[in-house]
Scaffold this motif. Structure first.
Motif, PDB file in Angstrom:
ATOM      1  N   HIS A 197      -9.151   9.807   5.290  1.00  0.00           N
ATOM      2  CA  HIS A 197      -8.692   9.855   3.904  1.00  0.00           C
ATOM      3  C   HIS A 197      -8.569   8.442   3.329  1.00  0.00           C
ATOM      4  O   HIS A 197      -8.975   8.186   2.192  1.00  0.00           O
ATOM      5  CB  HIS A 197      -7.345  10.575   3.852  1.00  0.00           C
ATOM      6  N   ALA A 198      -8.042   7.519   4.133  1.00  0.00           N
ATOM      7  CA  ALA A 198      -7.878   6.131   3.673  1.00  0.00           C
ATOM      8  C   ALA A 198      -9.231   5.509   3.352  1.00  0.00           C
ATOM      9  O   ALA A 198      -9.393   4.826   2.341  1.00  0.00           O
ATOM     10  CB  ALA A 198      -7.133   5.311   4.722  1.00  0.00           C
ATOM     11  N   HIS A 235       0.841  -1.201   0.000  1.00  0.00           N
ATOM     12  CA  HIS A 235       0.000   0.000   0.000  1.00  0.00           C
ATOM     13  C   HIS A 235       0.874   1.248   0.000  1.00  0.00           C
ATOM     14  O   HIS A 235       0.563   2.225   0.665  1.00  0.00           O
ATOM     15  CB  HIS A 235      -0.910  -0.003   1.224  1.00  0.00           C
ATOM     16  N   THR A 265      -0.439   9.528   3.141  1.00  0.00           N
ATOM     17  CA  THR A 265      -0.791   9.850   4.525  1.00  0.00           C
ATOM     18  C   THR A 265       0.423  10.363   5.291  1.00  0.00           C
ATOM     19  O   THR A 265       0.275  11.203   6.170  1.00  0.00           O
ATOM     20  CB  THR A 265      -1.402   8.634   5.239  1.00  0.00           C
ATOM     21  N   GLU A 311      -5.311  -1.192   5.813  1.00  0.00           N
ATOM     22  CA  GLU A 311      -5.087   0.223   5.473  1.00  0.00           C
ATOM     23  C   GLU A 311      -5.481   1.130   6.631  1.00  0.00           C
ATOM     24  O   GLU A 311      -4.919   2.206   6.811  1.00  0.00           O
ATOM     25  CB  GLU A 311      -5.913   0.640   4.250  1.00  0.00           C
ATOM     26  N   GLY A 312      -6.469   0.680   7.398  1.00  0.00           N
ATOM     27  CA  GLY A 312      -6.926   1.464   8.546  1.00  0.00           C
ATOM     28  C   GLY A 312      -5.897   1.518   9.655  1.00  0.00           C
ATOM     29  O   GLY A 312      -6.004   2.321  10.579  1.00  0.00           O
ATOM     30  N   ALA A 366      -2.656   3.945   7.655  1.00  0.00           N
ATOM     31  CA  ALA A 366      -2.846   5.393   7.459  1.00  0.00           C
ATOM     32  C   ALA A 366      -2.609   6.202   8.737  1.00  0.00           C
ATOM     33  O   ALA A 366      -1.795   7.128   8.734  1.00  0.00           O
ATOM     34  CB  ALA A 366      -4.235   5.661   6.881  1.00  0.00           C
ATOM     35  N   CYS A 380      -6.129  11.345   8.359  1.00  0.00           N
ATOM     36  CA  CYS A 380      -5.560  10.366   7.429  1.00  0.00           C
ATOM     37  C   CYS A 380      -6.355   9.069   7.446  1.00  0.00           C
ATOM     38  O   CYS A 380      -6.481   8.406   6.416  1.00  0.00           O
ATOM     39  CB  CYS A 380      -4.093  10.124   7.751  1.00  0.00           C
ATOM     40  N   TYR A 381      -6.881   8.712   8.595  1.00  0.00           N
ATOM     41  CA  TYR A 381      -7.747   7.535   8.626  1.00  0.00           C
ATOM     42  C   TYR A 381      -8.956   7.772   7.719  1.00  0.00           C
ATOM     43  O   TYR A 381      -9.311   6.931   6.886  1.00  0.00           O
ATOM     44  CB  TYR A 381      -8.194   7.225  10.065  1.00  0.00           C
ATOM     45  N   THR A 399     -10.812   7.146   0.145  1.00  0.00           N
ATOM     46  CA  THR A 399     -10.224   6.833  -1.150  1.00  0.00           C
ATOM     47  C   THR A 399     -10.225   5.334  -1.444  1.00  0.00           C
ATOM     48  O   THR A 399      -9.785   4.917  -2.491  1.00  0.00           O
ATOM     49  CB  THR A 399      -8.768   7.341  -1.214  1.00  0.00           C
ATOM     50  N   SER A 400     -10.691   4.549  -0.477  1.00  0.00           N
ATOM     51  CA  SER A 400     -10.678   3.101  -0.679  1.00  0.00           C
ATOM     52  C   SER A 400     -11.798   2.678  -1.626  1.00  0.00           C
ATOM     53  O   SER A 400     -12.890   3.264  -1.628  1.00  0.00           O
ATOM     54  CB  SER A 400     -10.843   2.389   0.661  1.00  0.00           C
ATOM     55  N   LEU A 459      -0.707   4.803  -0.642  1.00  0.00           N
ATOM     56  CA  LEU A 459      -1.483   5.309   0.494  1.00  0.00           C
ATOM     57  C   LEU A 459      -0.550   5.762   1.609  1.00  0.00           C
ATOM     58  O   LEU A 459      -0.694   6.857   2.162  1.00  0.00           O
ATOM     59  CB  LEU A 459      -2.425   4.216   1.027  1.00  0.00           C
TER      60      LEU A 459
END
Lengths: 504, 330
Positions: free
Chosen positions: A286-287, A254, A261, A303-304, A307, A283-284, A290-291, A257
């Motif tokens: 944002h992740a 990732h 972030t 990803e959680g 970020a 940023c969380y 955009t997911s 990402l």
């Protein structure tokens, strides 16, 4: 330029005393990080008597690495037990703890440690690149922009509502924003919703709220469900270095990402006024936003974890910039660090660039090397730590609840927070039982306060026309876009389920 | 001659007696833990001075252990109330903002202390107030500020804070063209001045010294302190009512960085604390460290500090009325 840059690195790596102190700094920083309630700034305040009389380069490297690696170990308990050490780590809990429940604590830890180190290193790079444009960038963010950034963060709530119902997320978010208004109003001098209680004048304790909403409900659930945190047995989980390594590899997978972030985190850190917790949460959000598969978040999406971890560590490099080059610390942690720098004989200010450039490069390298040491060390020891998630809940719940109580008390040294802890835990458990999202609560609490304070300032400064500034207009566009996407997704989902009903 | 001798003997006896008392008190502290409460979060002036004082008092109170406890909240009120309410056994002392003086003058209900009754150990430094102006603002002198046609923006912390009280009373009584913007905490006012949205701030000199040294701003007037580079505000003002308020602000700045305990600490223990405080302030290493931090030691001791506090609180009813009025109307 390059000569100074690499000679600083060489001088640092070849000096046994500096490297030794850095190791000690990393070690203390990691220990302070895992201890709930003790923040980085307190550890620096306590270390000040020891650095007095130390060589200035060695002392600065020691303090900086100690401060910088703090967040790297902080998330261990938020992933394994759902017990965040502070507001930044809470964002990691949302997906980290569900991963532990699935028996993937090792993967989550591997990913978060690597992400944290990666963020720290990117933060150092941003630091280096931003030096020439520091002034215009930092000075173009005023209360008007802070207000809009906070609103942008709040709109991410729409994507954090988990299931199908966006309104649940909005209700919980509004509840957090209501609680954010507790305390002394700086523009009217009125103590709101505080009664006779002085401890509420400064607002609700973020650490206490986060522990009550996330950690306590999870522990009650674990205690009443029985079994261990990880719902699978340790043999099934293939718990080994391999699992941790899988987690490590999630970061390069990732990378795009993680890079975004990290940069966002470093920029938020660079602009004083938004505070550290905002970086991790934005940023969380944002992740998730955009997911392609936002529905996985909150249920153990890696990803959680990546970020918020990259963001909260990258901001350290960013926040060092105004501290070093303006002599104006951006956070309370940086204020303590600056005090320590003064003792060492380092005078932060614009002259740092002309007179102390080698030292500046040494500090940047210290951030990079310190983070690398922390990653290697943690990846090695964390294997045994993660085993704790397979221990029977009956054994571990009392121990963790004790940690929670200590964390809520020590963070501000006030017993009244324990009452708040109990009261909010009831609400937190209710949300968990009813399967309502809990992340919007913290976003409302953290960003609601920033939004209100900045709005008041912006209105005082420019009146109603405050948002007609160029950056403000861009931010307004982003907010409109975010809301648009949220509404569109909601409508699409509603149509799909309606179509399904008709078909049935 | 006889009289003089007698006086000298008397002085010697009192000094010896005080010394003996301090010695007696000092024995009490062997193996004891002293809590030193700092009414702010770590970082910043109060914390720096508090930690320095605690570190060196421990050095001179043999066998004692000082523990610094940060107790932030409600603009130093939480910490000050806690020190005042603690058991007067000499094992709890601490430091808080002298701005709480205003709270006592205005008799605000949240201030649960009487500063004149506290056991005063001493003060480590003073903190004169300055009018700090951003480099980009067109105001170069005090007269320039008075000549402004439009009100200029000044930043203060939240409504009710010491910085707010001082700004509003000075603005009112001197009739300054200042528009106050509240809610600037910590170093936010400095950044706002750099961005140009704020023209100035009435703040403590120590926190703005490096800001000015870096070329980001200038001082146009000072209240208290003996720096020669900035004119004293009292010399720029003629109005008597204004002068009395300026002297109130000045005494507040003079006793900043105080150390005090709850009322009725036993005399011998208080004497020991004061003796240790004095030795700490005279310690070469402590002075050097304080100097490096840009927080030099300008000590004051025991009863002298108490007298200063009493003088500061002894304000005319008009001044108090003015304070209350300033606070009630915005």
């Amino acid at each position: 330029m390059f000569e100074v840059m690499f000679s600083a690195l060489w001088a640092m790596l070849t000096s046994p005393s500096i490297m030794g102190l850095m190791l000690v700094g990393v070690f203390i920083g990691l220990i302070v990080g895992v201890t709930p309630g003790i923040g980085g700034r307190l550890s620096i305040a306590l270390a000040i008597p020891f650095v007095f009389g130390m060589d200035k380069v060695a002392g600065a490297v020691f303090l900086l690495t100690m401060h910088a690696v703090n967040g790297t170990s902080g998330q261990i308990s938020s992933i394994m037990f759902g017990v965040p050490g502070d507001g930044d780590d809470a964002a990691t809990t949302i997906d980290g703890y569900p991963m532990a429940k699935k028996g993937e604590a090792g993967r989550a830890l591997g990913a978060s440690i690597t992400a944290s180190g990666f963020g720290g290193i990117v933060g150092a790079c941003v630091f280096a690149f931003m030096i020439p444009v520091l002034e215009p960038v930092v000075l173009s963010f005023s209360p008007a922009e802070f207000f809009l950034l906070a609103i942008l963060g709040i709109t991410f709530i729409a994507f954090l509502s988990g299931g199908d119902n966006i309104f649940r997320g909005i209700i919980v978010g509004l509840f957090g924003m209501i609680l954010a208004t507790i305390g002394m109003d700086p523009t009217s001098g009125v103590a709101r919703y505080s009664g006779e209680f002085l401890f509420l004048w400064d607002g609700l304790s973020l650490v206490t709220a986060v522990l009550a909403i996330f950690a306590v409900p999870e522990m009650i659930a674990l205690g009443s469900r029985g079994g261990s945190i990880a719902a699978v047995s340790s043999t099934q989980a293939r718990f080994s270095f391999r699992q941790i390594f899988e987690g490590v590899m999630e970061v390069p997978r990732h990378w795009w990402l993680a890079l975004r972030t990290s940069i966002i985190g470093a920029l938020i850190g660079m602009v004083p006024g938004l505070g550290g917790s905002a970086a991790a949460w934005m940023c969380y959000g944002h992740a998730v936003q955009t997911s392609k598969t936002p529905e996985r978040f909150g249920k153990g999406a890696v990803e959680g974890v990546i970020a918020p971890e990259t963001a909260s560590n990258a901001k350290e490099g960013g926040s060092l910039l105004p501290t070093l080059f303006f002599g104006i610390p951006g956070s309370s942690g940086m204020a303590v660090l600056m005090g320590a720098f003064l003792i060492l004989g380092i005078q932060p200010g614009p002259a740092m660039l002309t007179e102390n450039l080698p030292l500046v490069w040494t500090l940047i390298w210290a951030l990079v090397v310190g983070n690398l040491i922390a990653i290697c060390f943690l990846l090695f020891v964390v294997r045994w730590a993660a085993m704790l998630t397979f221990i029977n809940g009956a054994v571990i719940v009392p121990f963790i609840l004790m940690l929670v109580v200590i964390g809520a008390y020590v963070s501000e040294g006030r017993w009244e927070n324990l009452v708040i802890l109990v009261l909010l835990s009831i609400i937190g458990y209710g949300l968990l039982k009813a399967d309502w999202p809990r992340a919007p609560f913290v976003i409302g609490l953290v960003l609601g306060k920033i939004a209100e304070e900045s709005l008041n300032k912006a209105l005082g400064l420019w009146g109603m026309g405050f948002f007609l500034r160029p950056i403000s207009l861009v931010l307004i566009g982003l907010i409109a876009l975010t809301i648009g996407i949220a509404v569109w997704r909601q409508v699409k989902r509603a149509r799909r389920s309606a179509a399904r009903e008709i078909a049935a | 001659m006889k009289f003089k001798l007698g006086m000298a003997a008397l002085t010697a006896v009192t000094v010896a007696a005080a010394g003996a008392q301090a010695q007696q008190g000092a024995d009490f502290y062997k193996g004891k833990t002293v809590n030193y409460i700092v009414a702010t979060a770590p970082g910043g002036g109060y914390d720096t001075y508090g930690r320095l004082v605690a570190e060196y008092m421990q050095k001179y109170l043999l066998g004692s252990t000082f523990i610094v406890k940060n107790m932030p909240g409600a603009g130093h009120l939480v910490g000050a109330n806690a020190i005042y309410a603690s058991r007067p056994d000499g094992l709890t002392i601490g430091t808080f903002n002298t701005g709480l003086l205003y709270n006592q003058l205005m008799q605000l209900p949240a201030a649960k202390f009487d500063l004149t009754k506290m056991s005063w150990v001493g003060k480590a430094g003073s903190d004169p107030r300055v009018f700090a102006i951003a480099a980009g603002a067109p105001i170069k002198t005090w007269q320039d500020l008075l000549d402004q046609k439009q009100p200029v923006n000044f930043a203060t912390a939240g409504v009710g804070s010491a910085s707010y009280v001082e700004t509003i009373i000075l603005t009112k009584v001197l009739n300054l063209p200042i528009k106050m913007l509240t809610g600037y905490n910590g170093t936010e006012d400095m950044l706002a001045m750099r961005r140009g949205e704020i023209a100035g701030s009435i703040a403590s000199r120590s926190s703005y010294d490096s800001f000015v040294a870096n070329g980001y701003g200038r001082f146009i007037a000072q209240i208290g302190g003996d720096n020669k580079d900035v004119p004293q505000l009292a010399s720029l003002v003629k109005d008597e009512k204004a002068k009395s308020l300026i002297s109130l602000v000045q005494s507040q700045g003079d006793i900043a960085r105080l150390t005090a305990g709850p009322p009725d600490i036993p005399a011998d223990r208080l004497a020991a604390l004061r003796a240790a405080f004095k030795s700490a302030m005279e310690d070469k290493e402590a002075q050097e460290k304080a100097e490096k931090l840009g927080r030099p030691l300008e000590p004051g001791y025991g009863d002298d500090v108490l007298k200063q506090i009493k003088d500061a609180l002894n304000q005319s009813p008009e001044t108090i009325a003015l304070l209350k009025e300033a606070m009630s109307k915005k």
